[in-house]
Each structure stands twice: as C-alpha cells, then as structure tokens.
Design a protein around this motif. Structure first.
Motif, PDB file in Angstrom:
ATOM      1  N   ARG A 293       9.556  33.762  42.487  1.00  0.00           N
ATOM      2  CA  ARG A 293      10.437  34.570  41.730  1.00  0.00           C
ATOM      3  C   ARG A 293       9.813  34.722  40.136  1.00  0.00           C
ATOM      4  O   ARG A 293      10.446  35.051  39.314  1.00  0.00           O
ATOM      5  CB  ARG A 293      11.738  33.691  41.413  1.00  0.00           C
ATOM      6  CG  ARG A 293      12.267  33.758  43.004  1.00  0.00           C
ATOM      7  CD  ARG A 293      13.771  32.949  42.909  1.00  0.00           C
ATOM      8  NE  ARG A 293      14.589  33.044  44.420  1.00  0.00           N
ATOM      9  CZ  ARG A 293      15.062  34.071  44.638  1.00  0.00           C
ATOM     10  NH1 ARG A 293      14.967  35.139  44.256  1.00  0.00           N
ATOM     11  NH2 ARG A 293      15.454  34.092  46.133  1.00  0.00           N
ATOM     12  N   HIS A 294       8.658  34.305  40.006  1.00  0.00           N
ATOM     13  CA  HIS A 294       7.904  34.486  38.673  1.00  0.00           C
ATOM     14  C   HIS A 294       8.655  33.679  37.548  1.00  0.00           C
ATOM     15  O   HIS A 294       8.988  34.052  36.478  1.00  0.00           O
ATOM     16  CB  HIS A 294       7.902  35.862  38.224  1.00  0.00           C
ATOM     17  CG  HIS A 294       7.459  36.665  39.164  1.00  0.00           C
ATOM     18  ND1 HIS A 294       6.087  36.905  39.653  1.00  0.00           N
ATOM     19  CD2 HIS A 294       7.729  37.737  39.984  1.00  0.00           C
ATOM     20  CE1 HIS A 294       5.712  37.453  40.826  1.00  0.00           C
ATOM     21  NE2 HIS A 294       6.948  38.182  40.919  1.00  0.00           N
ATOM     22  N   PHE A 295       8.855  32.275  37.985  1.00  0.00           N
ATOM     23  CA  PHE A 295       9.450  31.362  36.784  1.00  0.00           C
ATOM     24  C   PHE A 295       8.268  30.525  36.283  1.00  0.00           C
ATOM     25  O   PHE A 295       7.604  29.861  37.251  1.00  0.00           O
ATOM     26  CB  PHE A 295      10.411  30.587  37.158  1.00  0.00           C
ATOM     27  CG  PHE A 295      11.833  31.088  37.601  1.00  0.00           C
ATOM     28  CD1 PHE A 295      12.476  31.327  36.579  1.00  0.00           C
ATOM     29  CD2 PHE A 295      12.640  31.467  38.785  1.00  0.00           C
ATOM     30  CE1 PHE A 295      13.638  32.120  36.555  1.00  0.00           C
ATOM     31  CE2 PHE A 295      13.593  32.271  39.017  1.00  0.00           C
ATOM     32  CZ  PHE A 295      14.249  32.335  37.997  1.00  0.00           C
ATOM     33  N   ALA A 296       8.123  30.656  35.119  1.00  0.00           N
ATOM     34  CA  ALA A 296       6.772  30.079  34.684  1.00  0.00           C
ATOM     35  C   ALA A 296       6.834  28.554  34.678  1.00  0.00           C
ATOM     36  O   ALA A 296       5.955  27.695  35.058  1.00  0.00           O
ATOM     37  CB  ALA A 296       6.121  30.701  33.163  1.00  0.00           C
ATOM     38  N   ASP A 297       7.995  28.156  34.054  1.00  0.00           N
ATOM     39  CA  ASP A 297       8.088  26.728  33.952  1.00  0.00           C
ATOM     40  C   ASP A 297       9.080  26.101  35.072  1.00  0.00           C
ATOM     41  O   ASP A 297       9.979  27.049  35.418  1.00  0.00           O
ATOM     42  CB  ASP A 297       8.840  26.488  32.459  1.00  0.00           C
ATOM     43  CG  ASP A 297       9.008  24.991  32.219  1.00  0.00           C
ATOM     44  OD1 ASP A 297       8.171  24.472  31.486  1.00  0.00           O
ATOM     45  OD2 ASP A 297      10.145  24.361  32.421  1.00  0.00           O
TER      46      ASP A 297
ATOM     47  N   LYS B 282      10.565  23.839  45.716  1.00  0.00           N
ATOM     48  CA  LYS B 282      10.849  24.526  44.461  1.00  0.00           C
ATOM     49  C   LYS B 282       9.835  25.127  43.612  1.00  0.00           C
ATOM     50  O   LYS B 282       9.923  26.391  43.355  1.00  0.00           O
ATOM     51  CB  LYS B 282      11.495  23.591  43.392  1.00  0.00           C
ATOM     52  CG  LYS B 282      12.302  24.062  42.234  1.00  0.00           C
ATOM     53  CD  LYS B 282      12.713  23.173  41.313  1.00  0.00           C
ATOM     54  CE  LYS B 282      13.697  23.824  40.242  1.00  0.00           C
ATOM     55  NZ  LYS B 282      12.789  24.723  39.537  1.00  0.00           N
ATOM     56  N   GLU B 283       8.521  24.789  43.866  1.00  0.00           N
ATOM     57  CA  GLU B 283       7.505  25.408  43.340  1.00  0.00           C
ATOM     58  C   GLU B 283       6.987  26.610  44.075  1.00  0.00           C
ATOM     59  O   GLU B 283       6.887  27.718  43.423  1.00  0.00           O
ATOM     60  CB  GLU B 283       6.287  24.474  43.473  1.00  0.00           C
ATOM     61  CG  GLU B 283       4.805  25.297  42.911  1.00  0.00           C
ATOM     62  CD  GLU B 283       3.748  24.217  43.511  1.00  0.00           C
ATOM     63  OE1 GLU B 283       2.367  25.037  43.227  1.00  0.00           O
ATOM     64  OE2 GLU B 283       3.579  23.202  44.138  1.00  0.00           O
ATOM     65  N   ILE B 284       7.330  26.616  45.443  1.00  0.00           N
ATOM     66  CA  ILE B 284       7.109  27.982  46.134  1.00  0.00           C
ATOM     67  C   ILE B 284       8.300  28.909  45.613  1.00  0.00           C
ATOM     68  O   ILE B 284       7.649  30.197  45.426  1.00  0.00           O
ATOM     69  CB  ILE B 284       7.341  27.511  47.585  1.00  0.00           C
ATOM     70  CG1 ILE B 284       6.000  26.756  48.174  1.00  0.00           C
ATOM     71  CG2 ILE B 284       7.433  28.986  48.565  1.00  0.00           C
ATOM     72  CD1 ILE B 284       6.191  26.151  49.605  1.00  0.00           C
ATOM     73  N   SER B 285       9.204  28.601  45.620  1.00  0.00           N
ATOM     74  CA  SER B 285      10.386  29.541  45.054  1.00  0.00           C
ATOM     75  C   SER B 285      10.177  30.064  43.863  1.00  0.00           C
ATOM     76  O   SER B 285      10.243  31.143  43.229  1.00  0.00           O
ATOM     77  CB  SER B 285      11.645  28.800  45.182  1.00  0.00           C
ATOM     78  OG  SER B 285      12.851  29.707  44.749  1.00  0.00           O
TER      79      SER B 285
END
Length: 612
Positions: free
Chosen positions: A263-267, A256-259
């Motif tokens: 995808r530029h999700f900060a949180d 999930k962290e890689i994704s």
C-alpha cells in the motif's frame, strides 16, 4: 441480567452477580442485538446480508463512472444509502458475535460461533469491496459536482472526502479482494489466538490460581508481599508462554509490513495516522514533547513515591501500589455508579442523563469471570442499536475511574450515532476525548469532596499515576512498537529482542527510581493493543493532553462550553480535529499545544508535593 446464549453454553456453576462483595454487579443482555446465537433473527439477517451484498454488487459494480458522467446524483445517493444500510446490518451481526465471544473467550461453542460469523461477514463484505474503490476512481471534480447538485449526497461529503484520502494506497480490485478474504485466516486468526491464550492463562498466586485481571489487580494491593507474589506469578506464567507470544508478534508485524509495502506506506505508523486523520508531524510533536517531559513527570513522581514509601528505589511491583493514606475499602457498585453520574451531572445534567441510560438498561457487563475478556472497553455496535460497556469491576478507586472512562466512550458513541454507520465512527485521536474528560470530571468531583488532607493526597497521587499511565506509559508503548516494526523488517525477532526493547523503553519512561527486576522483561506479552490495533496507543496520550487543554479552557470560560463540547462529541467522524478544536481556541498542530497538556500533570505533582 444474563447474556442470552443457548442453554448448553451457560455455566450452571457460575456464581450469581449478587454474590459479589461489591453488591449486585450488572451483566449485559445482548437481546437488543439478537435474542440468541442460533435464533431465526440472526440466521435470517446473516442470510439476507449475504444475499443483499451479492445483489448490491450485481446491481452497482461497474456503474459508478457512468453515473458520474451523467451527473446522476440521485442514483448515486440511493446506492450510498443501500451501502450504509448493509454496513449497519453486517456491523450488528459482527458486534453481537464479538460481544458473545468476549463474555467467555475460552468457551469452544462461543469461539466457533464467533469464527463462523466472521467467515460469513467476510464473505458478504467481499461483495462490497468494489464500491469505495470505484468511488475513488471518479475524478475529484466530478464528485464535487455531484455533491453540489444534491443536498442528500452533500450529507455524505465528509465520508466521501475521507475515503478519498485512502486513494493513494488503494490496490486493484483483485488484490483488495485477496487481502480481505485472507484476513480471517491471517491477522484475525493470530489475534484470536492471542485473545484465547491470554484468557486461558492462570497465575499461581499463593494458594490461588488466578486469571490475568485478578492477578494484575493484586499489584495494587496495600500489602507489598502480595504485590511481589503477584508480580512473580505474572513473570513465571509469561515466561512459560513467551514462545507463543513471540511468534504471534512476529507474524503480525510481518503481516503488517507486507500490507504496508503493497500500500506504499513508508513508515510503520503511517497507516494508523491516516486512519486517525491526523498528520504524522502532529504525532511526532506529541511524542517528542512527552519524551522530553519524562524527567519532569514520571521520573520526578516515582522519586517522590519512593521517598513516601521509605525506599531508595521502588520495585516494579510498587509502581501502582497505594499510598499508606489511600482509602483501602472496597467501593460498592452502586456507590461507583452514583459517584460517576453525579460528577457528570455537575458538568451537565444532559451528560448525566445519557450516562444513566447505561445503568438503567442492561448495557454494562461488570463482574470478573473466568474466560471473560480482560480490561475494559466500550463497543459502539451500530447506530441502529446502542453501545455496550465491558469492565472487570473489583471495587478499587481505579475501577471507578475506569467506569467513568468507558461511560464517556459510551456517551460519545450515543451522541455520534445519528451520523449513521458511515460517519458515526470517530478517529482514534478524538475517540478518547469524552472518556478522558469523564475521568477528569469524576476526579475533580471526588477531590472537591475529599474530607482530609490525607485523602486529598491519596487521590492526587492516584490521579497522577493514572495520567502517567495514560501519557508516559502509552508513549513508551508507541516507542516499543516502533522498535518492533522497524527491527522486524530486518528479520524475525527473538524473545530476547522483544524483551530487550521492552526494558529499554520502560527504563527511559519510568526513570531511575524504579528497579525493573528479573521477570519484568516479559510484561509486554499481555498488552492487547499491540495485537489488535498497532500504534493505537498514542491516541490515549493524544486524548489525555487534549482533554487537559480542554478542561483548562472550560475552567477559564465555562459559559457556552457545554454546547461546544456536545457539538464536538456529536460530530463523530464528520470533522477534522483542527476544525473541532478551533471553537475552544485550541490547535493540536501548534507544538506548544502538547506542553499545555503535559504541564497540567506537572502542576498536579507540584500540588501533591506541596501537601508533604
């Protein structure tokens, strides 16, 4: 009715449903989807789905920008309808495979079938990836002009607007394709490992070797010795399997962290908020309000329960123990069915009629079986079919409430289905509305029919515990997930790390009146939401507090409420929660909104305490 599978797959030694102590329990029949796993209907649809998806890509890829430039709304509408039809067909195949697998996740034939179907659907859907990506590359003004020029395309406005919210997090076509194709050997494979591991676990409870659901059920037994025995058996087996669950959690958190990074999700929870179409600040306000209310809710209630049970502190196996005045009889399935449908009918005959369809047809799978997926769910399948419900019915009051809950989901899914495959799915924040409302209707009906103060007290206590499990426990789960995903970014987590996080959030949420004894630190391992749907859990608390407020609005102004409620459920994924709640005078963006919902739980505790 039995699940239709090839004869070699059937367990010839399985007890018939009628052998249940709760009467004949229904089993679903999946022939409304496909007659069998290896029949020509399924194999034909798989082949056609793959060929049509490939043909769709060949026909449409690279053409959308030109269609927009020409203002050809008719051609674009035709493509959207073709895309929706493909999604429905592939969704039907995937739903069937998933439901067959849930019937016995330990059966190697079903497991292979499920895995093979996933592979084929992944291949077919890879051909469709381009469509939403290309749509989102069209200028907003051009899309708006196309929608304005064609009523048919305007029907799909909510879907078009929804997918455009994903635009900042889209990647190139090649990377999107890689992510999509690798999913089946990445997150999906680890999720499957989790499911099969959980289903295969056995717990030594006295002389019995029990699966998970039956063991968890014993935590609600009136006999403390049996509860303790079950709790200790859970701890022993969980600890023996801690290594594999720790590895699964680490891999999926890293995946999930890689994704999220790409995808530029900060949180870590931002992707979930976006898919739920809910603002992060709304969720933050819910979490803050719930955590602030822990002392007034769970801490206070468990202190009262310890007093009622004659203890200074409860042991963790006492948390869901029935009170001495609680009815202990097993509730037959027919009684459970009638109780729920009558409660629905008191609110709306139309709601009860929709619910009755699930009982009149083989749409529910109720018995517990070795290998069957634990817990309960309502699977919407696809709009061209109908939902199916899975429960593990064991005759307890909580099982009746679970039936009411899942039936609410099913009714919601039926009402939303006319929106079509692209717009029927409801964001998770509203997906729990009908389920929790159905529970509330059932509870209020049962409470009104209570024959004595003792029975009323037992029912109130059970409801308070359910609401604490839905709000307090789920917010604690959300906090646990946040700890895991934040810490995983700094390196791999040990089993001790995960167990420590678990004990921290459980101690905060449950309070000082529960002793979280040795072994309880491992109880995080079986919570499937952490694996299947990271950060899903706050949707339960969102739904519970929302329904508390909705029910309050219904009590204050019942006239016209049913029509507005059906409109909310029928909207599916076509409208934002703010718009859907406005007719009821409710606004989830208002910080005070959550306090209203939480105060309902506090009021039930007040009522319970007043009964002595």
């Amino acid at each position: 009715m039995t699940l239709v599978v090839p004869a070699a797959v059937l367990d010839q030694n399985a007890a018939p449903a009628a052998a249940s102590p709760f009467g004949a329990l229904p089993e679903w029949n999946l022939t409304d989807l496909y007659p069998s796993m290896d029949g020509p209907e399924l194999t034909g649809d798989l082949a056609r789905g793959l060929a049509d998806a490939e043909g769709f890509e060949a026909k449409a890829k690279g053409t959308l920008a030109d269609l927009a430039a020409r203002g050809d709304a008719t051609a674009l509408l035709a493509l959207v309808k073709d895309y929706e039809a493909l999604q429905d067909r592939l969704g039907r195949i995937g739903s069937y495979a998933g439901l067959v697998y849930c019937g016995d996740t330990t059966d190697p034939v079903r497991a292979k079938f499920y895995g093979d179907v996933q592979d084929r659907i992944t291949k077919a859907s890879t051909y469709l990836l381009f469509f939403e990506l290309e749509l989102n590359r069209i200028d907003d003004a051009a899309i708006d002009a196309l929608i304005a020029s064609d009523a048919g395309l305007a029907h799909y406005r909510p879907w078009l607007e929804d997918i455009r919210k994903e635009k900042p997090h889209q990647l190139s076509d090649e990377i999107e394709k890689l992510f999509h194709e690798k999913y089946v050997t990445g997150a999906a494979a680890w999720t499957r490992l989790f499911d099969e591991t959980v289903a295969s676990l056995r717990f030594k409870v006295g002389a019995d070797e029990l699966p998970l659901e039956a063991t968890l059920s014993r935590l609600q037994d009136a006999d403390e010795a049996k509860r303790r025995e079950a709790a200790e058996a859970l701890a022993v087996t969980f600890k023996a399997n801690l290594r594999v669950f720790t590895l699964i959690m680490n891999v999926l958190a890293k995946d999930k962290e890689i994704s999220d990074t790409w995808r530029h999700f900060a949180d870590p929870a931002d992707a979930r908020h976006l898919s739920n179409r809910v603002e992060p600040e709304v969720v933050a306000a819910l979490v803050e309000a719930a955590r602030a209310a822990f002392p007034k809710l769970s801490h206070r209630y468990y202190a009262l329960k310890a007093k009622w049970m004659g203890k200074d502190r409860l042991e963790h196996w006492d948390r869901n123990a029935p009170l001495a005045t609680a009815p202990s009889r097993a509730i037959p399935w027919d009684e459970a069915r009638d109780t729920v449908l009558e409660a629905y009918g008191r609110f709306s005959p139309d709601l009860a009629a929709l619910g009755k369809r699930f009982f009149d047809n083989p749409w529910i799978d109720a018995p517990t079986r070795p290998g069957k997926a634990p817990g309960a769910f309502a699977h919407p399948t696809v709009p061209s079919a109908h939902p199916y419900l899975l429960v593990n019915y064991q005759g307890k009051v909580r099982d009746v409430m679970t039936l009411a809950h899942e039936l609410g989901h099913g009714v919601h899914q039926l009402l939303a289905a006319p929106n079509g495959a692209l717009m029927a799915p409801t964001p998770l924040t509203l997906a729990e509305t009908a389920s929790v409302f159905g529970e509330m209707l059932t509870f209020r009906a049962l409470l009104a029919d209570a024959k004595s103060v003792a029975e009323k007290r037992a029912m109130l206590a059970s409801k308070v515990e359910d609401m604490i499990n839905t709000v307090v426990r789920q917010i604690a789960f959300y906090t646990f997930e946040r700890k895991i995903h934040a810490a995983r970014r700094d390196g791999e987590l040990t089993s001790d790390d995960l167990c420590r996080f678990w004990m921290e959030v459980q101690g905060e949420s449950l309070g000082p009146s529960i002793n979280l004894g040795e072994g309880y630190e491992t109880y995080w391992v079986y919570i499937s939401h952490f694996i299947h749907s990271p950060f899903y859990v706050y949707a339960y608390a969102f739904g519970d507090c929302l329904v508390n407020s909705l029910y309050g609005a219904y009590q204050k102004a019942p006239a016209g409420f049913q029509e507005k409620y059906f409109a909310l459920l029928s909207a599916g994924g076509t409208r934002h929660h703010k718009d859907l709640l406005a007719p009821f005078g409710l606004d989830a963006t208002d910080p005070g909104f959550w306090s209203i919902g939480l105060s309902v739980i506090e009021g039930l505790i007040d009522e319970l305490e007043a009964l002595g």
